[in-house]
Design a protein around this motif. Structure first.
Motif, short mmCIF file in Angstrom:
data_model
loop_
_atom_site.label_atom_id
_atom_site.label_comp_id
_atom_site.label_asym_id
_atom_site.label_seq_id
_atom_site.Cartn_x
_atom_site.Cartn_y
_atom_site.Cartn_z
N ARG A 117 0.83 -1.21 0.00
CA ARG A 117 0.00 0.00 0.00
C ARG A 117 0.86 1.25 0.00
NH1 ARG A 117 -4.39 -0.68 4.72
NH2 ARG A 117 -4.94 1.41 3.95
N GLY A 118 2.08 1.13 0.48
CA GLY A 118 2.98 2.26 0.52
C GLY A 118 4.34 1.81 1.00
N LEU A 119 5.36 2.62 0.68
CA LEU A 119 6.74 2.33 1.06
C LEU A 119 7.35 3.58 1.67
CD1 LEU A 119 9.21 0.38 0.98
CD2 LEU A 119 9.65 1.21 -1.34
N LEU A 120 7.87 3.46 2.88
CA LEU A 120 8.54 4.57 3.56
C LEU A 120 9.99 4.17 3.80
CD1 LEU A 120 8.63 7.27 5.08
CD2 LEU A 120 7.73 6.09 7.10
N LEU A 121 10.92 4.92 3.19
CA LEU A 121 12.34 4.64 3.29
C LEU A 121 13.02 5.74 4.11
CD1 LEU A 121 13.06 3.58 -0.41
CD2 LEU A 121 12.57 2.11 1.56
N LEU A 122 13.74 5.34 5.14
CA LEU A 122 14.42 6.28 6.03
C LEU A 122 15.93 6.23 5.78
CD1 LEU A 122 12.45 5.46 9.29
CD2 LEU A 122 11.91 7.18 7.55
N ASP A 123 16.45 7.29 5.20
CA ASP A 123 17.88 7.41 4.87
C ASP A 123 18.42 6.12 4.25
OD1 ASP A 123 19.86 9.35 4.75
OD2 ASP A 123 20.88 8.60 6.52
N PRO A 124 17.81 5.65 3.16
CA PRO A 124 18.20 4.37 2.59
C PRO A 124 19.53 4.43 1.86
CG PRO A 124 16.64 5.44 1.15
CD PRO A 124 16.74 6.30 2.38
N THR A 125 20.17 3.28 1.72
CA THR A 125 21.38 3.16 0.91
C THR A 125 21.06 3.52 -0.53
OG1 THR A 125 22.21 1.40 2.33
CG2 THR A 125 23.17 1.56 0.12
N ALA A 126 21.84 4.44 -1.09
CA ALA A 126 21.66 4.86 -2.48
C ALA A 126 22.85 4.34 -3.28
CB ALA A 126 21.57 6.38 -2.57
N GLU A 127 22.66 3.19 -3.92
CA GLU A 127 23.80 2.48 -4.50
C GLU A 127 24.49 3.24 -5.63
OE1 GLU A 127 20.24 1.31 -6.96
OE2 GLU A 127 20.65 1.53 -4.82
N THR A 128 23.79 4.21 -6.24
CA THR A 128 24.38 4.95 -7.35
C THR A 128 25.28 6.10 -6.90
OG1 THR A 128 22.39 6.33 -7.47
CG2 THR A 128 22.49 4.40 -8.92
N ALA A 129 25.27 6.44 -5.61
CA ALA A 129 26.05 7.57 -5.11
C ALA A 129 27.55 7.30 -5.27
CB ALA A 129 25.72 7.84 -3.65
N PRO A 130 28.34 8.33 -5.56
CA PRO A 130 29.78 8.15 -5.79
C PRO A 130 30.53 7.50 -4.62
CG PRO A 130 29.08 10.31 -6.55
CD PRO A 130 27.91 9.71 -5.83
N VAL A 131 30.03 7.68 -3.39
CA VAL A 131 30.73 7.11 -2.24
C VAL A 131 30.84 5.59 -2.36
CG1 VAL A 131 28.65 6.86 -0.83
CG2 VAL A 131 30.87 7.15 0.28
N TYR A 132 29.94 4.98 -3.12
CA TYR A 132 29.96 3.53 -3.26
C TYR A 132 30.82 3.04 -4.43
CZ TYR A 132 26.26 3.63 0.19
OH TYR A 132 25.54 3.83 1.35
N ASP A 133 31.47 3.97 -5.12
CA ASP A 133 32.36 3.57 -6.21
C ASP A 133 33.51 2.70 -5.71
OD1 ASP A 133 30.78 5.05 -7.89
OD2 ASP A 133 32.20 6.71 -8.13
N THR A 134 33.96 2.96 -4.50
CA THR A 134 35.09 2.21 -3.93
C THR A 134 34.66 1.52 -2.63
OG1 THR A 134 35.84 4.21 -2.76
CG2 THR A 134 36.80 3.76 -4.93
N PHE A 135 33.40 1.15 -2.56
CA PHE A 135 32.87 0.59 -1.31
C PHE A 135 33.52 -0.74 -0.95
CE2 PHE A 135 29.34 -1.21 1.35
CZ PHE A 135 29.43 -0.27 2.37
#
Length: 291
Positions: A117-135
């Protein structure tokens, strides 16, 4: 410590510990972030007891759930979430997820489909963000630190000392339960597995993202960065915003909070859950047609 009765639910050859509370025809399911379990929702659940049936659980390997020998992938965790929902929740529901739990929820949403019925995400992991380039390299460093922590948390004074960020924002009884169940060698060992699961999921999610949820989706982004991520925070927020605003029915919000939004702003989180419940048609029967 907090005292609330739950039950073990079998999922995919594993067992997860589930707590159910609240009343009413509506249902809300909570998915914790990495290294945490059902207790991380203790600030929010009391605010919704008179509005819906609430379901919080420990992923396999955490808290009171059954231990796992091998590490579980994000897809495994999503499959466990789906299996738990199938066993516990009739009809349609709102799904709330925090941090790494956002990856789990998004993958599970593909299988849950019209039941959401709905989805509420609290500060979720954003896999496309540059910080994850070298995760992958970051995880190697973090794992070394966690290996030391795993050996030392058997000393209770040390566990308290190193969990001050959690103690400061969560209710005292919730924190004491976390200290007894999660900030222990087995809990830290599972946290190490989950961080590695995120590292393995990042390139796969980038190459083939989960299908976008079609239900109303709200993403609340923390305004204060996590320790060590101040330099990358703006990029994380921007990629969170881009993802949710690209959805058919997505909304981006900034939270005047650190990463644990559910502990620092429980009232706002509860309000968003109510809005998602009110915005969707309530179940008219047992909900079997939505399975």
């Amino acid at each position: 410590m907090r005292q609330q009765r739950g039950r073990a639910v079998p999922v995919n050859g594993r067992s997860v510990y589930v707590e159910e509370s609240g009343t009413g025809p509506d249902h809300v399911v909570f998915e914790a972030g990495g290294g945490m379990g059902r207790t991380c929702w203790d600030s929010v659940r009391p605010l919704l007891l008179d509005r819906a049936r609430l379901v919080a659980y420990d992923r396999a390997g955490f808290g009171r759930s059954g231990r796992t020998e091998a590490g579980l992938s994000i897809d495994d965790m999503a499959a466990d979430l789906v299996a738990m929902v199938e066993a516990v929740v009739p009809g349609r529901f709102v799904l709330v997820a925090h941090s790494m739990g956002g990856l789990v929820a998004r993958r599970a949403a593909e299988a849950l489909g019209p039941r959401l019925r709905g989805l509420l995400l609290l500060d979720p992991t954003a896999e496309t963000a540059p910080v994850y380039d070298t995760f992958d390299r970051t995880v190697t460093q973090v794992d070394r630190s966690l290996a030391m922590l795993q050996a030392l948390v058997r000393f209770r004074w040390f566990a308290r000392l190193t969990s001050g960020n959690v103690r400061r924002v969560f209710p005292a009884d919730a924190y004491e339960t976390m200290l007894a169940e999660d900030f222990v060698p087995a809990g830290i060992a599972q946290t190490r597995k989950e961080i590695k699961a995120v590292a393995e999921a990042i390139p796969r999610f980038r190459a083939a993202p989960p299908a976008p949820p079609t239900c109303p989706t709200v993403l609340r982004s923390a305004s204060r960065p996590q320790p060590g991520r101040a330099r990358h925070h703006a990029g994380l927020v921007e990629h969170q915003r881009r993802w949710v605003e690209a959805l058919p029915d997505g909304r981006f919000e900034r939270a005047d909070s650190g990463h644990f939004i559910q502990a620092e702003q429980p009232g706002v989180v509860a309000d968003r859950v109510r809005e998602l419940l009110d915005a969707s048609r309530p179940d008219t029967g047992t909900g079997e047609e939505a399975r």
